[in-house]
Write a protein that holds these residues in place. Structure first.
Motif, short mmCIF file in Angstrom:
data_model
loop_
_atom_site.label_atom_id
_atom_site.label_comp_id
_atom_site.label_asym_id
_atom_site.label_seq_id
_atom_site.Cartn_x
_atom_site.Cartn_y
_atom_site.Cartn_z
N GLU A 176 0.73 3.96 -3.06
CA GLU A 176 0.32 5.34 -2.78
C GLU A 176 1.41 6.34 -3.16
O GLU A 176 1.12 7.44 -3.63
CB GLU A 176 -0.03 5.49 -1.29
CG GLU A 176 -0.59 6.87 -0.96
CD GLU A 176 -1.07 6.97 0.46
OE1 GLU A 176 -1.57 8.04 0.85
OE2 GLU A 176 -0.95 5.98 1.22
N GLU A 177 2.65 5.94 -3.01
CA GLU A 177 3.77 6.83 -3.33
C GLU A 177 4.00 6.94 -4.84
O GLU A 177 4.55 7.92 -5.33
CB GLU A 177 5.04 6.30 -2.65
CG GLU A 177 6.25 7.21 -2.74
CD GLU A 177 7.48 6.59 -2.12
OE1 GLU A 177 8.56 7.20 -2.21
OE2 GLU A 177 7.37 5.48 -1.54
N GLU A 200 2.91 7.16 -8.85
CA GLU A 200 1.83 7.58 -9.74
C GLU A 200 1.33 6.39 -10.56
O GLU A 200 0.13 6.23 -10.77
CB GLU A 200 2.30 8.70 -10.67
CG GLU A 200 1.28 9.07 -11.76
CD GLU A 200 -0.12 9.33 -11.23
OE1 GLU A 200 -1.08 8.89 -11.89
OE2 GLU A 200 -0.27 9.95 -10.16
N ILE A 254 -4.44 1.31 -9.17
CA ILE A 254 -5.51 1.20 -8.17
C ILE A 254 -6.77 1.93 -8.66
O ILE A 254 -7.90 1.48 -8.40
CB ILE A 254 -5.04 1.74 -6.81
CG1 ILE A 254 -3.94 0.83 -6.25
CG2 ILE A 254 -6.20 1.86 -5.84
CD1 ILE A 254 -4.37 -0.62 -6.08
N ARG A 255 -6.60 3.03 -9.38
CA ARG A 255 -7.78 3.71 -9.92
C ARG A 255 -8.52 2.79 -10.90
O ARG A 255 -9.75 2.77 -10.94
CB ARG A 255 -7.37 5.02 -10.62
CG ARG A 255 -6.93 6.11 -9.67
CD ARG A 255 -6.90 7.48 -10.33
NE ARG A 255 -5.89 7.60 -11.38
CZ ARG A 255 -4.64 7.99 -11.18
NH1 ARG A 255 -4.21 8.27 -9.95
NH2 ARG A 255 -3.79 8.11 -12.21
N LEU A 276 -5.54 2.58 1.25
CA LEU A 276 -5.24 3.54 0.19
C LEU A 276 -6.38 4.53 0.03
O LEU A 276 -7.55 4.17 0.15
CB LEU A 276 -5.04 2.79 -1.15
CG LEU A 276 -3.81 1.90 -1.24
CD1 LEU A 276 -3.93 0.94 -2.41
CD2 LEU A 276 -2.55 2.75 -1.37
N PRO A 277 -6.06 5.80 -0.25
CA PRO A 277 -7.13 6.79 -0.45
C PRO A 277 -7.88 6.51 -1.75
O PRO A 277 -7.29 6.05 -2.74
CB PRO A 277 -6.37 8.12 -0.54
CG PRO A 277 -4.98 7.74 -0.97
CD PRO A 277 -4.71 6.39 -0.38
N ASP A 278 -9.18 6.75 -1.74
CA ASP A 278 -10.00 6.63 -2.96
C ASP A 278 -9.97 7.98 -3.65
O ASP A 278 -10.67 8.91 -3.26
CB ASP A 278 -11.42 6.21 -2.60
CG ASP A 278 -12.25 5.86 -3.83
OD1 ASP A 278 -11.77 6.09 -4.95
OD2 ASP A 278 -13.37 5.36 -3.66
N GLU A 279 -9.13 8.11 -4.68
CA GLU A 279 -8.88 9.41 -5.30
C GLU A 279 -10.10 9.96 -6.01
O GLU A 279 -10.38 11.15 -5.98
CB GLU A 279 -7.71 9.30 -6.27
CG GLU A 279 -6.39 8.96 -5.62
CD GLU A 279 -5.25 8.92 -6.63
OE1 GLU A 279 -4.54 9.93 -6.74
OE2 GLU A 279 -5.08 7.88 -7.30
N ARG A 333 -0.80 4.33 -8.25
CA ARG A 333 -2.13 4.92 -8.03
C ARG A 333 -3.01 4.74 -9.25
O ARG A 333 -4.22 4.53 -9.14
CB ARG A 333 -1.98 6.41 -7.67
CG ARG A 333 -1.33 6.66 -6.31
CD ARG A 333 -1.59 8.06 -5.81
NE ARG A 333 -1.12 9.08 -6.73
CZ ARG A 333 0.14 9.54 -6.78
NH1 ARG A 333 1.06 9.06 -5.95
NH2 ARG A 333 0.47 10.48 -7.64
N ALA A 343 0.83 -1.20 0.00
CA ALA A 343 0.00 0.00 0.00
C ALA A 343 0.86 1.25 0.00
O ALA A 343 0.57 2.23 -0.72
CB ALA A 343 -0.94 0.00 1.21
N GLY A 344 1.95 1.24 0.77
CA GLY A 344 2.84 2.39 0.79
C GLY A 344 3.46 2.65 -0.57
O GLY A 344 3.57 3.80 -1.01
#
Length: 925
Positions: free
Chosen positions: A706-707, A709, A715-716, A795-798, A712, A702-703
């Motif tokens: 998230e770090e 691009e 994950i999107r 993880l944040p949900d962008e 992320r 997860a780290g």
């Protein structure tokens, strides 16, 4: 339950029961509720159709909203301002460098994704093209589907390209205007080329035998007619008496006559000879090059006022980009077709391994000494080899239709350098090597795994390097369809990314930094085929990442990115002038051909001890599904019966009834495979494995994600897919084949009117394996999903999906309604009176046809068994009296009315629900 809101409310109530009974299935229960109402007569198929229409409307509104969100803003003034604000070059030389090469090549392909009817596409596109609230104006329900022929697909492609050309003209005009304002003494030297368009519709021979060679010639001539007509209209708008019209108008008339010739059936030698002789004969109006016209327009622009000059140079830019067609064209063959063709030249006894060093040496030798041969249409007509026929067709197009526009030769399943050398040999043999870009496709698991070594070996060949330097580019194609199906979408994208990096290394190593790298990423429009749904920037960066682009830029290699806009789904981005302008503006402002060369390395590529393990674990998980008989059986449980026919290319190979039970995933193509996953409710090839890959190392993974691009972005994609997914739905489909369910349904006197039908179903399905298959698959997906949810919680949900739960419930309602219709079909077919075996088809065969949703075949057999069109006694003028027949002869009519016709209607409603579900996912397959 008369409205979709009623269904959603009932579904929410059922969901509450999962707290007390985790195995309770709300989707299946709602399907049972609806089935009971339907079989009891509380609702009928008219009421069901009203619900289907409501769900169709909702899905079209959803699709229009998604389309608008991706390309917004759609207002012309806003897009003009957005482009102007993005023009930041400080000097004219930099501006020219930036805009005199395509930021993107867009290829309008036509794999079978024509899901919506023309009226539905128009309604969705018009709604998305406006800033107004999207309401019922986006809805066209129950529309009759047209026959999807190759001609239909070609017409839709040309319509989309026409809108794209107009949008590009607008952008070119803005670029020229900006240059004229900022560099008034230099701007005439600017020749903008921000986009180039192409198509393979009518030229793609991979996997199909229905395209005749003269079809391809005819299509190219018809495109010439269209483009000349558009050039004339543009020039007339500038000056109705312009002297160049005296050359263009007769050229158009000549092209129209030749297109009419090749629009006929040319199978007979006499017809072909006449058409060919008219096309190849010298004629003063046979326009083969636009160079003199472009030069004339540029010369005039230098000597007239700025306003007129801008329009003249915009027209010249269009001519420079498209040539004498609606765009460039891509022929496509399979590597095996090329192998068969080259063996005739070097290995007639079929004893040589084409991957061997001996074969490579032989190919080098014949390439060095090959002499070009003249060819004509007669040679083309008698050629039996598909691959050679394609080269002959290209030679005739370059010789007699458009001498300027190069042609791409795409080679599918290309896994060895000898295939490329064979293609170069035929290009040279027919004298067209200076106009043909040979492009290998890397898509299979083997091709992606060994692609780096392939490129190293190919670019080390002297003959290939000389060819690339003459052409000014190295062209490759990377595919996301079969790759995403057999490797999984995330591992496929990362493997393709590494292959792109290997291309930059091979070009640098072999002294090819002075030529361009043209990378054609052939993704489709769905998440399962490489189209990232989160934003247009993600859509462009997912198949060609900033990391891959930096590899080329740092090596000093000019990059030419190319993507496909596929079929009815992809053409939606260009379905109206406003959408086309918005789409191209988004691309122009994102600048997919550029990236920051000195950007810091993304941690995903630096922390390979984590990222590589993560990648390999997802790939291993996806492979396990692919090799699993459980997964294969579940995906093929209904054959392709859940899907509408959406294209002119067949979706599967032919098989008999018994073969359906053991159908391999390799028997169906990637688009229907992904479509079936949508219809079953869970995009396995996007989601599966991500959670399991993080198992035991959630915080570190997860780290990293998230770090990074790139992380992320991955994950999107996963979140977008998971937001629409439902494992309960997957499980629900298995319960349709549960013998115990059918045996229990009329238990204790409930639904006693269905007792006989349920008993037949219960007995018949005791030997069916599908309930266990779906249960096992759902269990595997559930375990992986638990791990995925644990990872996502860190993880944040962008970009959370707007109205996520309502969309999920709407899909659930559509799935439940279809489950009720399928049960209605099952009940109807087992209730039909027994009939005798005929033509080797028994009643049991017809049942199996229905259970695998081969409904058209089942209906044909049932109508044969119970005919309603037969001679009547009144048809005969016979004098002798008769008292027989003494009945009304309505028995078969009643069977048609009560069983066969409802079966057909229910299946039609099922397919309309399939369209609605695909719309909620944003694309077909």
């Amino acid at each position: 339950m008369r409205t979709v809101d009623d269904l959603i409310e009932r579904l929410q109530t059922h969901h509450l029961r999962t707290k007390e009974t985790p195995l309770f299935n709300p989707v299946f229960q709602l399907g049972l509720d609806l089935s009971r109402s339907l079989e009891a007569g509380d609702i009928d198929l008219d009421a069901v159709e009203a619900l289907v229409s409501e769900l169709e409307c909702d899905s079209m509104q959803s699709r229009a909203s998604r389309l608008r969100r991706l390309v917004a803003p759609v207002d012309l003034d806003e897009n003009t301002a957005a482009l102007r604000n993005s023009l930041t070059s400080q000097d004219f030389a930099a501006f020219r460098s930036e805009w005199e090469r395509p930021q993107l090549h867009a290829v309008f392909t036509a794999h079978p994704t024509f899901l919506l009817t023309p009226d539905q596409s128009e309604a969705v596109a018009d709604a998305a093209s406006s800033d107004a609230e999207i309401g019922t104006q986006a809805c066209v329900t129950g529309a009759e589907r047209p026959a999807i022929t190759l001609e239909y697909e070609h017409g839709r492609a040309m319509r989309a390209i026409g809108h794209a050309q107009d949008a590009r003209d607008g952008i070119v005009g803005e670029l020229l205007s900006h240059a004229a304002e900022n560099w008034p003494d230099q701007w005439h030297a600017l020749n903008p080329l921000p986009f180039r368009f192409a198509s393979w519709v009518g030229y793609d021979m991979d996997g199909r035998t229905d395209i005749k060679w003269y079809d391809s010639i005819g299509f190219r001539l018809s495109e010439k007619v269209q483009r000349l007509s558009r050039y004339i209209a543009s020039l007339e708008a500038i000056d109705a008496a312009h002297p160049l019209l005296d050359a263009l108008r007769p050229a158009l008339a000549y092209a129209e006559a030749r297109a009419a010739d090749f629009g006929e059936d040319l199978t007979e030698p006499e017809a072909l000879s006449a058409a060919a002789n008219r096309l190849t004969a010298d004629d003063p109006h046979k326009l083969l090059s636009l160079t003199p016209l472009i030069d004339a327009l540029e010369a005039e622009a230098r000597d007239c006022d700025v306003a007129r000059a801008l329009r003249l140079k915009t027209l010249a830019a269009a001519m420079r980009a498209d040539g004498l067609g609606m765009g460039w064209i891509h022929f496509r063959v399979n590597s095996s077709q090329l192998h068969n063709a080259i063996r005739r030249r070097i290995d007639p006894d079929n004893t040589l391994d084409l991957a061997s060093k001996g074969a490579m040496a032989t190919l080098r030798e014949i390439l060095a000494r090959v002499k070009p041969l003249r060819s004509n249409f007669a040679a083309l007509a008698i050629e039996s080899s598909t691959a050679i026929r394609q080269f002959l067709a290209m030679a005739q197009i370059l010789g007699h239709v458009d001498a300027d526009a190069p042609i791409r030769m795409l080679i599918a399943e290309c896994e060895q350098p000898s295939t490329i050398l064979a293609a170069l040999y035929f290009s040279k043999l027919f004298g067209i090597e200076d106009k043909v870009d040979v492009s290998p496709l890397f898509e299979t698991e083997s091709a992606l795994e060994h692609g780096g070594r392939f490129l190293d070996a190919l670019l080390a060949e002297d003959s290939y390097r000389e060819y690339a330097q003459r052409r000014g580019r190295v062209a490759i194609q990377t595919g996301f369809s079969d790759a995403g199906r057999f490797v999984g979408q995330l591992p496929a994208s990362l493997a393709i990314e590494r292959l792109q990096g290997r291309l930059s290394q091979a070009m640098e190593k072999n002294g090819l930094t002075g030529v361009s790298a043209l990378i054609f990423n052939t993704h489709g429009e769905s998440m399962g085929r490489g189209a990232h749904p989160d934003s247009f920037e993600d859509r462009l960066n997912w198949p060609l990442s900033p990391w891959a682009k930096r590899r080329f830029i740092r090596a000093g290699i000019t990059l030419e990115p190319e993507v496909s806009f596929q079929g009815g789904d992809g053409y939606m981005f260009f379905a109206t002038p406003k959408l086309a302008r918005a789409t191209l503006t988004r691309i122009a402002t994102i600048r997919p051909a550029d990236t920051e060369a000195d950007a810091p390395t993304d941690p995903f590529y630096r922390r390979t001890e984590l990222s590589l393990d993560f990648y390999r674990a997802i790939r291993s998980h996806q492979r396990a599904h692919l090799l699993s008989k459980t997964y294969s059986r579940a995906v093929t449980a209904f054959g392709l019966g859940l899907l509408n026919s959406t294209g002119s290319r067949v979706s599967r190979r032919q098989s008999d009834l018994s073969a359906d039970r053991e159908m391999s995933l390799r028997q169906i193509r990637a688009i229907p495979h992904n479509s079936i996953l949508q219809q079953l409710g869970y995009p396995v090839n996007v989601i599966a494995g991500v959670g399991s890959a993080a198992d035991g190392n959630y915080e570190d993974i997860a780290g990293l994600l998230e770090e990074s691009e790139r992380g992320r972005q991955m994950i999107r994609l996963v979140r977008s897919s998971n937001a629409l997914a439902s494992i309960k739905t997957v499980a629900a489909y298995g319960e349709l084949f549960n013998s115990a369910y059918w045996a229990s349904r009329p238990y204790r006197g409930t639904e006693s009117h269905l007792s006989d039908a349920c008993e037949v179903l219960a007995e018949y399905l005791t030997k069916d394996d599908r309930t266990g298959v779906f249960r096992r698959l759902a269990s595997r997906l559930r375990v992986d999903a638990l791990k995925l949810h644990r990872l996502l919680s860190l993880l944040p949900d962008e970009h959370p999906l707007e109205d996520r739960e309502n969309i999920r419930r709407t899909i659930g309602a559509a799935q439940a309604l279809r489950l009720a219709l399928l049960q209605h079909m099952f009940i109807k077919v087992v209730s039909i009176p027994a009939f005798s075996r005929a033509n080797d088809i028994s009643r049991e065969d017809v049942l199996e046809m229905v259970f695998t949703l081969r409904i058209d075949e089942a209906l044909a057999q049932l109508r044969r068994a119970f005919p309603t069109d037969y001679p009547q006694i009144s048809d005969f003028a016979v004098d002798a009296p008769t008292d027989y027949p003494d009945g009304e002869g309505e028995g078969y009519m009643a069977i048609r009315r009560d069983y066969i016709d409802p079966l057909e209607r229910a299946y039609g409603l099922c397919l309309r629900l399939s369209t609605a579900i695909a719309n909620e996912f944003g694309a077909h397959g």
